[in-house]
Design a protein around this motif. Sequence first.
Motif, PDB file in Angstrom:
ATOM      1  N   SER A  60      39.370  31.683  45.140  1.00 51.59           N
ATOM      2  CA  SER A  60      38.825  32.694  46.032  1.00 51.59           C
ATOM      3  C   SER A  60      37.326  32.505  46.110  1.00 51.59           C
ATOM      4  O   SER A  60      36.685  32.098  45.149  1.00 51.59           O
ATOM      5  CB  SER A  60      39.135  34.107  45.521  1.00 51.59           C
ATOM      6  OG  SER A  60      38.465  34.347  44.309  1.00 51.59           O
ATOM      7  N   ASP A  62      34.413  34.983  47.756  1.00 51.14           N
ATOM      8  CA  ASP A  62      34.074  36.199  48.472  1.00 51.14           C
ATOM      9  C   ASP A  62      32.596  36.162  48.810  1.00 51.14           C
ATOM     10  O   ASP A  62      31.748  36.229  47.914  1.00 51.14           O
ATOM     11  CB  ASP A  62      34.406  37.435  47.633  1.00 51.14           C
ATOM     12  CG  ASP A  62      35.897  37.558  47.370  1.00 51.14           C
ATOM     13  OD1 ASP A  62      36.675  37.333  48.314  1.00 51.14           O
ATOM     14  OD2 ASP A  62      36.287  37.869  46.229  1.00 51.14           O
ATOM     15  N   THR A 107      27.808  36.063  46.434  1.00 48.50           N
ATOM     16  CA  THR A 107      29.096  35.383  46.399  1.00 48.50           C
ATOM     17  C   THR A 107      29.700  35.448  45.008  1.00 48.50           C
ATOM     18  O   THR A 107      28.983  35.352  44.005  1.00 48.50           O
ATOM     19  CB  THR A 107      28.927  33.889  46.784  1.00 48.50           C
ATOM     20  OG1 THR A 107      28.088  33.791  47.931  1.00 48.50           O
ATOM     21  CG2 THR A 107      30.251  33.226  47.074  1.00 48.50           C
TER      22      THR A 107
END
Length: 158
Positions: A60, A62, A107
């Motif tokens: 992931s 983000d 992030t």
Amino acid sequence: MESIPIHETKTVQTRLVLPPDTNHLDTIFGGKVLAYIDEIAALAAMKHARGTVVTASIDSVDFLSSAKAGDTLTLEAFVTYTGYSSMEVYVKVTAHDLLKDEKKLTTESFVTMVALNENGEPIPVRKVHPETDEDWKLYETAPLRREIRQKRIASRKK
């Protein structure tokens, strides 16, 4: 094989966001940040494995906010959990506007790295043990992330 504290795998880098790193909005390209994430995750995993590693998965990423030209990016990475030869690495990226002295989380990412021998075969890695509240949270939630990752990979093989 001994277990080591998570903090021993911690790796930190600081980078300056330059105009060629940015898009038409004057913010850093996501792909540039991904390259930085992959590099620092590899460094943290190499520190832990004491050897060669490869990226198996970026589970992931983000993107929570942006960084602009002139900001610095601080990347922090550490191994949160291990399997036989795999290491889950948590990466956090923070932007710092030096002129305004403002910092913001930009992030967060989880990267899986695998330790390899000189023949390119997976080799065992040491376990890690948490110490801080953040370590514990990431360590305790890692098996669920691993299960989700393995299900995702298995579903592609059908």
